[in-house]
Write an enzyme that holds these catalytic residues in place. Structure first.
Site, PDB file in Angstrom:
ATOM      1  N   HIS A  94      47.498  40.999  40.964  1.00  8.97           N
ATOM      2  CA  HIS A  94      46.120  41.416  41.257  1.00  8.97           C
ATOM      3  C   HIS A  94      45.389  41.582  39.938  1.00  8.97           C
ATOM      4  O   HIS A  94      45.902  42.215  39.010  1.00  8.97           O
ATOM      5  CB  HIS A  94      46.115  42.740  42.018  1.00  8.97           C
ATOM      6  CG  HIS A  94      44.754  43.357  42.160  1.00  8.97           C
ATOM      7  ND1 HIS A  94      43.663  42.657  42.633  1.00  8.97           N
ATOM      8  CD2 HIS A  94      44.307  44.610  41.861  1.00  8.97           C
ATOM      9  CE1 HIS A  94      42.605  43.460  42.640  1.00  8.97           C
ATOM     10  NE2 HIS A  94      42.972  44.644  42.168  1.00  8.97           N
ATOM     11  N   HIS A  96      41.142  41.706  38.075  1.00  7.58           N
ATOM     12  CA  HIS A  96      39.694  41.759  38.276  1.00  7.58           C
ATOM     13  C   HIS A  96      39.057  40.689  37.398  1.00  7.58           C
ATOM     14  O   HIS A  96      38.033  40.932  36.751  1.00  7.58           O
ATOM     15  CB  HIS A  96      39.157  43.151  37.943  1.00  7.58           C
ATOM     16  CG  HIS A  96      39.568  44.204  38.919  1.00  7.58           C
ATOM     17  ND1 HIS A  96      38.728  44.711  39.883  1.00  7.58           N
ATOM     18  CD2 HIS A  96      40.757  44.838  39.116  1.00  7.58           C
ATOM     19  CE1 HIS A  96      39.359  45.613  40.613  1.00  7.58           C
ATOM     20  NE2 HIS A  96      40.602  45.710  40.155  1.00  7.58           N
TER      21      HIS A  96
END
Length: 231
Positions: A94, A96
């Protein structure tokens, strides 16, 4: 415990930094030992430059810590849900990353516009539904995983090894932690190219089904021809 996997997951976490996908302590990579039903994941809030294999945390598939002295990533329950739901995956990442997150914040799937996309993703990279107020309040991290799996339905998650979480950011996965990071890097490149494409042509036609098939299946499946035979 799981020393080799911990070293692999550490290297995968450091790779997302080298590839410019994270800032500060953002993001996390995990890996799973299917034989042991144990997950290795980055600890929460530890700077990458200080992280060692012994800092990584081992949990079971209920998210209970079974080895390690630090708290696991705050996204652990999303990772665990994906491992339970997608039994063919071996690593989850994960980030950003800037461009993929922009698509997630716009609540838009990334359409298959060209052959770069088609080499890795057999169709659009899906966007999840937005979480309800109750989901955010009661079980936010697990609900994020549920939204991802709902977006796939009965599709093979390895055909499109990534998803965008609405208002949040991208998750990617692969056969191993390193493979998951590879897919996350390509996802960011595809997201960037798609944004440029839409700036030049607000209604691009997208890649044809014939070209999508040609490029995806030359790299994936039993008839793949890309690269060299393994000896």
């Amino acid at each position: 415990m799981l020393k080799q996997l911990r070293e692999q997951v550490l290297e995968a976490n450091l790779e997302v930094v080298r590839r410019g996908l994270v800032l500060y302590t953002f993001g996390n990579v995990s890996g799973i030992s299917r034989g042991d039903n144990l997950v290795v994941i980055k600890p929460s809030g530890v700077p990458y430059e200080r992280m060692k294999a012994d800092d990584l945390v081992v949990t079971d598939l209920d998210g209970k810590v079974v080895w390690g002295e630090l708290r696991p990533s705050s996204d652990l329950d999303t990772h665990v849900h994906l491992y339970k739901s997608f039994p063919t995956i071996g690593g989850v990442v994960h980030t950003h990353s800037e461009h993929a997150t922009a698509w997630a914040q716009a609540c838009r799937a990334i359409p298959a516009l060209g052959t770069t996309h088609a080499d890795y993703f057999y169709g659009p990279v899906p966007i999840t539904r937005q979480l309800t107020t109750e989901e955010i309040r009661d079980d936010y991290v697990r609900a994020t995983g549920v939204a991802i799996t709902e977006a796939f339905g009965n599709r093979d998650p390895m055909e499109v090894p990534a998803a965008l979480v609405a208002g949040h950011g991208p998750f990617a996965w692969g056969k191993t932690p390193d493979d998951a990071v590879h897919n996350a890097v390509v996802l960011e490149a595809v997201a960037r190219m798609a944004m440029y494409t839409f700036s030049l042509q607000p209604e691009p036609p997208g890649v044809s089904q014939a070209l999508l098939d040609r490029h995806y299946f030359r790299k994936h499946g039993a008839t793949a021809t890309y690269g060299q035979d393994k000896k």
